[in-house]
Design a protein around this motif. Structure first.
Motif, short mmCIF file in Angstrom:
data_model
loop_
_atom_site.label_atom_id
_atom_site.label_comp_id
_atom_site.label_asym_id
_atom_site.label_seq_id
_atom_site.Cartn_x
_atom_site.Cartn_y
_atom_site.Cartn_z
N SER A 296 -36.05 -4.01 -9.76
CA SER A 296 -35.14 -2.86 -9.78
C SER A 296 -33.77 -3.23 -10.36
CB SER A 296 -34.99 -2.26 -8.37
OG SER A 296 -34.52 -3.27 -7.50
N GLU A 297 -33.32 -4.47 -10.14
CA GLU A 297 -32.03 -4.88 -10.69
C GLU A 297 -32.10 -5.00 -12.22
OE1 GLU A 297 -29.95 -4.01 -8.42
OE2 GLU A 297 -28.69 -5.78 -8.67
N ILE A 298 -33.19 -5.55 -12.71
CA ILE A 298 -33.34 -5.68 -14.18
C ILE A 298 -33.29 -4.28 -14.81
CG2 ILE A 298 -34.94 -6.32 -16.06
CD1 ILE A 298 -35.90 -8.62 -14.17
N ASP A 299 -34.03 -3.36 -14.23
CA ASP A 299 -34.05 -2.00 -14.77
C ASP A 299 -32.66 -1.35 -14.67
OD1 ASP A 299 -36.67 -1.97 -15.63
OD2 ASP A 299 -37.47 -1.13 -13.78
N ARG A 300 -31.99 -1.59 -13.53
CA ARG A 300 -30.67 -0.98 -13.31
C ARG A 300 -29.66 -1.48 -14.34
NH1 ARG A 300 -26.05 -1.24 -9.90
NH2 ARG A 300 -26.50 -3.36 -9.26
N ILE A 301 -29.71 -2.79 -14.64
CA ILE A 301 -28.76 -3.37 -15.61
C ILE A 301 -28.91 -2.69 -16.97
CG2 ILE A 301 -28.29 -5.46 -16.97
CD1 ILE A 301 -28.99 -6.99 -14.27
N LEU A 302 -30.17 -2.51 -17.38
CA LEU A 302 -30.39 -1.90 -18.70
C LEU A 302 -30.03 -0.41 -18.69
CD1 LEU A 302 -31.43 -3.27 -21.34
CD2 LEU A 302 -31.75 -4.65 -19.33
N ARG A 303 -30.24 0.24 -17.53
CA ARG A 303 -29.89 1.66 -17.46
C ARG A 303 -28.38 1.85 -17.40
NH1 ARG A 303 -31.49 3.02 -12.76
NH2 ARG A 303 -33.46 1.95 -12.48
N GLU A 304 -27.77 1.19 -16.44
CA GLU A 304 -26.34 1.43 -16.21
C GLU A 304 -25.45 0.62 -17.14
OE1 GLU A 304 -25.52 1.08 -12.01
OE2 GLU A 304 -27.20 2.39 -11.52
N GLY A 305 -25.90 -0.59 -17.51
CA GLY A 305 -25.07 -1.44 -18.35
C GLY A 305 -25.24 -1.15 -19.83
N ALA A 306 -26.46 -0.90 -20.25
CA ALA A 306 -26.70 -0.72 -21.68
C ALA A 306 -26.98 0.73 -22.05
CB ALA A 306 -27.88 -1.61 -22.12
N GLY A 307 -27.01 1.60 -21.04
CA GLY A 307 -27.18 3.03 -21.32
C GLY A 307 -28.60 3.46 -21.66
N PHE A 308 -29.60 2.64 -21.28
CA PHE A 308 -30.99 3.03 -21.52
C PHE A 308 -31.38 4.15 -20.56
CE2 PHE A 308 -33.18 -0.73 -23.79
CZ PHE A 308 -32.04 -0.99 -24.53
N ARG A 309 -32.26 5.04 -21.00
CA ARG A 309 -32.76 6.10 -20.11
C ARG A 309 -33.64 5.50 -19.02
NH1 ARG A 309 -32.89 11.35 -22.35
NH2 ARG A 309 -34.13 12.01 -20.57
N MET A 310 -34.27 4.37 -19.36
CA MET A 310 -35.26 3.76 -18.48
C MET A 310 -35.22 2.25 -18.68
SD MET A 310 -39.15 5.05 -18.65
CE MET A 310 -39.02 6.64 -17.93
N GLY A 311 -35.36 1.48 -17.61
CA GLY A 311 -35.38 0.03 -17.76
C GLY A 311 -36.70 -0.44 -18.37
N PRO A 312 -36.76 -1.70 -18.86
CA PRO A 312 -37.98 -2.17 -19.53
C PRO A 312 -39.19 -2.23 -18.61
CG PRO A 312 -36.34 -3.95 -19.33
CD PRO A 312 -35.67 -2.69 -18.90
N LEU A 313 -38.98 -2.52 -17.32
CA LEU A 313 -40.13 -2.64 -16.42
C LEU A 313 -40.64 -1.25 -16.00
CD1 LEU A 313 -38.64 -5.70 -14.59
CD2 LEU A 313 -40.58 -5.73 -16.16
#
Ligand SMILES: NC(=O)c1ccc[n+]([C@@H]2O[C@H](COP(=O)([O-])OP(=O)(O)OC[C@H]3O[C@@H](n4cnc5c(N)ncnc54)[C@H](O)[C@@H]3O)[C@@H](O)[C@H]2O)c1
Length: 247
Positions: A212-229
């Protein structure tokens, strides 16, 4: 040729997404799936979804009726005869796709365009056993199809230029941005975006942090709609794994 009719072989997640945007763009759409009842079930689900959109005022009742009237569920694959374009969205397996296109070639006319929605296989290899290899191209949509407004139009080594031009024109009519790509592993999008998946798995494997943290970083930090996992789950691992292997 202006493509006016399309047959979808494989009415799973991707097949029904492509069917939806085609019907909404005014094409006649025929549906076939090897699993009994799958095409009917796919269409019933789509109908419910379109009815909800209509109830929300996205389009009129008239448009809803016209869109639904464009669909036909086929009892046998032979009933695809006469369509302008056949799009395949079946299981991701080279031998099975090759066998299907060989079978399709015997049914359709010489002018019919054949397209594969493969995400990891070589378009050139899929066409290799065909008599008219020039008619086959990759037509690679992304999940969920109506929202992801991009499609890769992939030229295999033998694909005719006219086939690419016809598919690019159709992409535009369906409200999608058609991108011409070469037949290389991952094409463009999965080639460029794959590193997020491999690095996310690596970070997870090394115990750096949680899913969940990996996904959150990409969502909130990089602005992705969805994390890679999360994206692996949406795409399904049976599709993501061969893409990863091919790259
Ligand atoms: N899931 C994604 O995010 C995604 C994205 C882009 C491309 N793709 C590609 O699209 C294709 C389909 O993926 P999906 O996720 O929609 O799969 P899915 O499992 O949701 O649907 C596949 C459908 O094909 C049917 N089928 C299987 N073998 C068949 C055959 N020989 N003849 C007719 N029907 C057959 C199945 O019954 C099923 O209904 C694959 O090639 C995949 O690589 C998937």
């Amino acid at each position: 040729m202006t493509i006016q009719s399309m047959a979808l072989i494989g009415t799973g997640v991707m097949g029904m997404g492509i069917a939806q945007i085609a019907a909404q763009a005014g094409l006649e759409v025929r549906l076939f799936d090897a699993k009994a009842g799958a095409a009917e079930a796919g269409l019933a689900k789509l109908k419910t979804m379109l009815e909800k959109l209509q109830a929300k005022g996205k389009f009129t009742e008239e448009v809803l009726k016209e869109t639904l009237a464009r669909f036909t569920v086929l009892d046998s694959i032979e009933q695809i005869a006469g369509v302008d374009l056949v799009v395949e969205a079946i299981i991701e397996n080279l031998e099975i796709k090759q066998g299907l296109f060989k079978q399709l070639e015997a049914i359709v006319s010489e002018n019919t365009i054949l397209a594969t929605n493969t995400s990891s296989l070589s378009v050139t290899a899929i066409a290799a056993n065909l008599e008219h290899q020039g008619r086959l191209a990759g037509f690679h949509f992304f999940n969920p199809v109506p929202l992801m407004k991009i499609v890769e139009v992939i030229a295999g080594l033998a694909t005719d230029e006219q086939v690419i031009a016809d598919l690019l024109e159709l992409s535009q009519r369906m409200g999608h941005f058609g991108v011409r790509t070469k037949d290389t592993p991952g094409f463009i999008v999965n080639h460029a975006g794959r590193a997020y998946g491999t690095e996310a798995l690596k970070a997870l494997g090394e115990g750096v942090t949680s899913v969940s943290e990996i996904d959150r970083i990409l969502r909130e930090g990089a602005g992705f709609r969805m994390g890679p996992l999360e994206l692996f789950d949406l795409t399904a691992l049976d599709v993501s794994h061969p893409v990863m292997e091919s790259i």
